[in-house]
Scaffold this motif. Structure first.
Motif, mmCIF file in Angstrom:
data_model
loop_
_atom_site.group_PDB
_atom_site.id
_atom_site.type_symbol
_atom_site.label_atom_id
_atom_site.label_comp_id
_atom_site.label_asym_id
_atom_site.label_seq_id
_atom_site.Cartn_x
_atom_site.Cartn_y
_atom_site.Cartn_z
ATOM 1 N N LYS A 14 0.836 -1.192 0.000
ATOM 2 C CA LYS A 14 0.000 0.000 0.000
ATOM 3 C C LYS A 14 0.876 1.248 0.000
ATOM 4 C CE LYS A 14 -3.981 -1.903 2.525
ATOM 5 N NZ LYS A 14 -4.821 -1.749 3.736
ATOM 6 N N PRO A 15 0.435 2.331 -0.647
ATOM 7 C CA PRO A 15 1.186 3.590 -0.573
ATOM 8 C C PRO A 15 1.207 4.106 0.854
ATOM 9 C CG PRO A 15 -0.953 3.930 -1.612
ATOM 10 C CD PRO A 15 -0.774 2.447 -1.486
ATOM 11 N N ARG A 16 2.317 4.679 1.238
ATOM 12 C CA ARG A 16 2.483 5.172 2.609
ATOM 13 C C ARG A 16 2.149 6.661 2.638
ATOM 14 N NH1 ARG A 16 7.599 3.381 6.129
ATOM 15 N NH2 ARG A 16 6.396 1.449 5.988
ATOM 16 N N ILE A 17 1.223 7.042 3.511
ATOM 17 C CA ILE A 17 0.701 8.405 3.561
ATOM 18 C C ILE A 17 0.844 8.964 4.979
ATOM 19 C CG2 ILE A 17 -1.330 9.869 3.252
ATOM 20 C CD1 ILE A 17 -0.478 8.686 0.645
ATOM 21 N N PRO A 143 7.791 24.934 7.160
ATOM 22 C CA PRO A 143 7.772 23.934 6.083
ATOM 23 C C PRO A 143 8.919 22.926 6.171
ATOM 24 C CG PRO A 143 7.415 26.149 5.210
ATOM 25 C CD PRO A 143 7.888 26.303 6.621
ATOM 26 N N VAL A 144 10.023 23.294 6.822
ATOM 27 C CA VAL A 144 11.135 22.349 6.971
ATOM 28 C C VAL A 144 10.744 21.235 7.943
ATOM 29 C CG1 VAL A 144 13.573 22.064 7.533
ATOM 30 C CG2 VAL A 144 12.783 24.213 6.524
ATOM 31 N N LEU A 145 10.116 21.621 9.046
ATOM 32 C CA LEU A 145 9.621 20.612 9.983
ATOM 33 C C LEU A 145 8.542 19.765 9.318
ATOM 34 C CD1 LEU A 145 9.458 19.314 12.763
ATOM 35 C CD2 LEU A 145 7.969 21.191 13.512
ATOM 36 N N GLN A 146 7.704 20.396 8.526
ATOM 37 C CA GLN A 146 6.668 19.659 7.798
ATOM 38 C C GLN A 146 7.298 18.649 6.842
ATOM 39 O OE1 GLN A 146 4.174 21.874 4.944
ATOM 40 N NE2 GLN A 146 2.389 20.978 5.959
ATOM 41 N N THR A 147 8.384 19.056 6.188
ATOM 42 C CA THR A 147 9.098 18.138 5.302
ATOM 43 C C THR A 147 9.628 16.939 6.071
ATOM 44 O OG1 THR A 147 9.738 19.935 3.796
ATOM 45 C CG2 THR A 147 11.053 17.924 3.718
ATOM 46 N N ALA A 148 10.195 17.197 7.248
ATOM 47 C CA ALA A 148 10.698 16.095 8.082
ATOM 48 C C ALA A 148 9.566 15.145 8.449
ATOM 49 C CB ALA A 148 11.359 16.657 9.336
ATOM 50 N N ILE A 150 7.050 14.403 6.775
ATOM 51 C CA ILE A 150 6.634 13.640 5.598
ATOM 52 C C ILE A 150 7.670 12.589 5.213
ATOM 53 C CG2 ILE A 150 6.159 13.808 3.119
ATOM 54 C CD1 ILE A 150 5.101 16.677 3.713
ATOM 55 N N ILE A 151 8.918 13.027 5.050
ATOM 56 C CA ILE A 151 9.902 12.131 4.449
ATOM 57 C C ILE A 151 10.491 11.141 5.444
ATOM 58 C CG2 ILE A 151 10.448 13.905 2.752
ATOM 59 C CD1 ILE A 151 13.129 14.326 4.149
ATOM 60 N N ILE A 152 10.322 11.385 6.753
ATOM 61 C CA ILE A 152 10.846 10.449 7.733
ATOM 62 C C ILE A 152 10.221 9.063 7.561
ATOM 63 C CG2 ILE A 152 9.146 10.926 9.562
ATOM 64 C CD1 ILE A 152 11.505 10.831 11.560
ATOM 65 N N TYR A 153 8.998 9.021 7.013
ATOM 66 C CA TYR A 153 8.314 7.752 6.762
ATOM 67 C C TYR A 153 8.426 7.323 5.298
ATOM 68 C CZ TYR A 153 6.625 8.784 11.369
ATOM 69 O OH TYR A 153 6.575 9.082 12.710
ATOM 70 N N LYS A 154 9.272 8.045 4.531
ATOM 71 C CA LYS A 154 9.460 7.742 3.104
ATOM 72 C C LYS A 154 8.108 7.643 2.404
ATOM 73 C CE LYS A 154 14.045 5.794 3.617
ATOM 74 N NZ LYS A 154 14.996 4.706 3.280
ATOM 75 N N HIS A 167 3.896 23.822 -0.104
ATOM 76 C CA HIS A 167 4.710 23.196 0.935
ATOM 77 C C HIS A 167 5.234 21.848 0.460
ATOM 78 C CE1 HIS A 167 3.564 25.693 4.646
ATOM 79 N NE2 HIS A 167 3.010 26.292 3.609
ATOM 80 N N ILE A 168 4.400 21.104 -0.259
ATOM 81 C CA ILE A 168 4.840 19.796 -0.747
ATOM 82 C C ILE A 168 5.875 19.961 -1.849
ATOM 83 C CG2 ILE A 168 4.089 17.560 -1.599
ATOM 84 C CD1 ILE A 168 3.020 18.423 1.189
ATOM 85 N N GLU A 169 5.688 20.974 -2.689
ATOM 86 C CA GLU A 169 6.686 21.227 -3.722
ATOM 87 C C GLU A 169 8.024 21.616 -3.085
ATOM 88 O OE1 GLU A 169 8.659 21.159 -7.000
ATOM 89 O OE2 GLU A 169 6.571 20.521 -6.870
ATOM 90 N N LEU A 170 7.975 22.403 -2.005
ATOM 91 C CA LEU A 170 9.202 22.743 -1.284
ATOM 92 C C LEU A 170 9.831 21.477 -0.693
ATOM 93 C CD1 LEU A 170 11.245 24.682 -0.040
ATOM 94 C CD2 LEU A 170 9.648 25.041 1.858
ATOM 95 N N ALA A 171 9.006 20.589 -0.145
ATOM 96 C CA ALA A 171 9.514 19.331 0.399
ATOM 97 C C ALA A 171 10.241 18.544 -0.683
ATOM 98 C CB ALA A 171 8.371 18.499 0.983
ATOM 99 N N ARG A 172 9.704 18.549 -1.882
ATOM 100 C CA ARG A 172 10.337 17.836 -2.990
ATOM 101 C C ARG A 172 11.694 18.464 -3.329
ATOM 102 N NH1 ARG A 172 7.356 14.843 -6.477
ATOM 103 N NH2 ARG A 172 8.229 15.867 -8.311
ATOM 104 N N GLU A 173 11.768 19.792 -3.283
ATOM 105 C CA GLU A 173 13.039 20.473 -3.538
ATOM 106 C C GLU A 173 14.072 20.121 -2.472
ATOM 107 O OE1 GLU A 173 12.842 24.606 -5.592
ATOM 108 O OE2 GLU A 173 11.235 24.596 -4.104
#
Length: 210
Positions: A14-17, A143-148, A150-154, A167-173
Motif C-alpha cells: 500500500k502507498p504510505r501516507i 515547512p522544513v519541519l513539515q518536510t521532516a 513527511i519524508i521520515i516515513y518515506k 509546501h509539498i513542492e518545497l519538500a520535494r526540492e
C-alpha cells in the motif's frame, strides 16, 4: 500514544501516507471536509500515519504551550469520533517521536532561507495574524519541519488542500537537495489534492480558526 499494533497487518504494498493536524482548538468546517473525510477513506487503501503535530502549533503559539497540550487530547478524541481507527492506522503525537526534530535540524542545515521566504502562506499569515510575533525561525522554518514529518516515513504522497501544495513542492526540492548531497535516501512525495480544495470563510479568505 496509540500505535498501529500488530506487524502482520501492515501491507507494505500500500502507498504510505503521512497526515498531520495542529492541536489548535476546535475543528471548523474546512478541516472537516478537506481533511478528516479524506483521511477516513484513505485508511482502506493506504498505510496511514496520523500525527497530532504539537510542535507545529508552537510556531504561532509558543507563548501558551499549556493550551497546546490540552488541545492534543481534544484533537485525538475528535479523530477517533470521526472514524480514524488505531487498528488500521498509526496514530501518534509528534513530540513523542524525537526523530522528527532531529531530521528537521538536519534539513534546516541545507535549506536556503530564500526557499522559505517565497512560500505563499509565509507572507499571507504574516499579514493576517497581527496579534502574534511571527518573526521567528520556528514560523519561517515551519515547512522544513513539515518536510521532516513527511519524508521520515518515506511517504509516497501527501493529501493536502491547494493552499498547502507549495509546501509539498518545497519538500520535494529539499529532498532533491538532500539526495544530491548524500545519496538517494528519500523518495520525492507527490501532492494529492483533496476533493474540497479550498473552503473560504465569510470574508472570502481561506477558512481558519479565527
Amino acid at each position: 500514544q496509540a500505535s498501529a499494533g500488530e506487524e502482520d497487518r501492515t501491507d507494505r504494498k500500500k502507498p504510505r501516507i503521512p497526515l498531520g493536524m495542529r492541536p489548535a482548538g476546535p475543528r471548523h468546517l474546512g478541516s472537516d471536509r478537506s481533511a478528516l473525510e479524506t483521511w477516513v477513506r484513505l485508511q482502506d487503501s493506504c498505510e496511514c500515519f496520523f500525527s497530532v503535530v504539537d510542535w507545529h502549533s508552537l510556531a504561532t503559539d509558543s507563548h501558551s504551550p499549556g493550551e497546546v497540550r490540552e488541545n492534543v487530547i481534544e484533537v485525538a478524541t475528535d479523530w477517533l469520533a470521526a472514524g480514524l481507527d488505531p487498528g488500521r492506522s498509526t496514530i501518534f503525537v509528534q513530540s513523542l517521536v524525537p526523530q522528527h526534530a532531529e531530521l528537521h535540524l538536519l534539513l534546516s542545515m541545507i535549506t536556503p532561507v530564500a526557499w522559505l521566504e517565497r512560500v505563499p502562506t509565509f507572507k499571507e499569515q504574516q499579514q493576517n495574524i497581527e496579534d502574534k510575533d511571527l518573526s521567528t525561525y520556528g514560523f519561517l522554518g515551519y515547512p522544513v519541519l513539515q518536510t521532516a514529518d513527511i519524508i521520515i516515513y518515506k511517504a509516497n504522497a501527501v493529501p493536502v488542500g491547494e493552499d498547502q501544495a507549495p509546501h509539498i513542492e518545497l519538500a520535494r526540492e529539499i529532498v532533491r537537495r538532500f539526495n544530491s548531497l548524500y545519496g538517494e535516501v528519500f523518495p520525492e512525495p507527490q501532492t494529492l489534492l483533496t476533493e474540497a480544495k479550498r473552503i473560504p470563510g465569510t470574508d472570502g479568505r481561506k477558512m481558519s480558526k479565527s
